[in-house]
Design an enzyme around this catalytic site. Sequence first.
Site, PDB file in Angstrom:
ATOM      1  N   LYS A 196     -57.853  50.542 -76.418  1.00 36.37           N
ATOM      2  CA  LYS A 196     -58.728  49.374 -76.281  1.00 36.37           C
ATOM      3  C   LYS A 196     -59.527  49.185 -77.573  1.00 36.37           C
ATOM      4  CE  LYS A 196     -60.886  48.796 -72.368  1.00 36.37           C
ATOM      5  NZ  LYS A 196     -61.693  49.084 -71.152  1.00 36.37           N
TER       6      LYS A 196
HETATM    7  C1  E4P Z   1     -62.902  46.768 -69.106  1.00 35.46           C
HETATM    8  O1  E4P Z   1     -62.250  46.582 -70.134  1.00 35.46           O
HETATM    9  C2  E4P Z   1     -64.356  46.822 -69.188  1.00 35.46           C
HETATM   10  O2  E4P Z   1     -64.699  47.933 -69.970  1.00 35.46           O
HETATM   11  C3  E4P Z   1     -65.038  46.933 -67.854  1.00 35.46           C
HETATM   12  O3  E4P Z   1     -64.297  46.353 -66.825  1.00 35.46           O
HETATM   13  C4  E4P Z   1     -66.433  46.379 -67.919  1.00 35.46           C
HETATM   14  O4  E4P Z   1     -66.968  46.356 -66.625  1.00 35.46           O
HETATM   15  P1  E4P Z   1     -68.536  46.193 -66.357  1.00 35.46           P
HETATM   16  O5  E4P Z   1     -68.946  44.840 -66.838  1.00 35.46           O
HETATM   17  O6  E4P Z   1     -68.653  46.328 -64.867  1.00 35.46           O
HETATM   18  O7  E4P Z   1     -69.211  47.302 -67.084  1.00 35.46           O
END
Ligand code: E4P
Length: 220
Positions: free
Chosen positions: A85
């Site tokens: 990522k």
């Molecule tokens: C995924 O890529 C994100 O890191 C994650 O879903 C963020 O979620 P949040 O907004 O609940 O922290």
Amino acid sequence: MELYLDTASVADVERLARIFPIAGVTTNPSIIAASGESVWDVLPRLQKIVGPEGTLFAQTMSRDAAGMVAEARRLNATFQDLVVKIPVTAEGLVAIKTLKKEGITTLGTAVYSAAQGLLAALAGAKYIAPYVNRVDAQGGDGIRTVQELQSLLELHAPESMVLAASFKTPRQALDCLLAGCEAITLPTDVAQQMLNTPAVESAIDKFEQDWKNAFGNLNL
Ligand code: E4P
């Protein structure tokens, strides 16, 4: 479609992987930090649970492209079937382009607009993760952002796919899937909410009661 769990809790993944048809596990630095273990310790444990078919996602920490690329190479060399990522910043786009040339699969993360997501796709990210609830929390429209991004990818970057993220309710996730998203990642509480409707238990209680009244036992 691909359904992922957004957590690094080994106990939660063990429990929920038995129930949900998951394609793997996504993490981010906050999620890893909450697990209390280093990424190098927790990912092997998660990999063991999801098995060879499951995909793991882990995020780089550097803010500059060279650092992101170095971390991505290390993650890719250490773990099988891991998607790296990369936050979609200017430096992130540079890193995604470099990693694409090296054959390292990436996900463009921290996506708050359809334009930002499209750029990550054009740079070569296989997955794009728009943050539905965080967009809503900023006064935007997370679902509309996903709808626009989904249409843009279908038109201009069909090799990339939306992996919608940041959910607080099952409704948000269903709306993304109805918009055509091929992948979503759910926090464990939202995954459980998809199943835990109180009416289901009441319906089963009533079946049991009727059966017991008629036959005096619960045997088939
Ligand atoms: C995924 O890529 C994100 O890191 C994650 O879903 C963020 O979620 P949040 O907004 O609940 O922290």
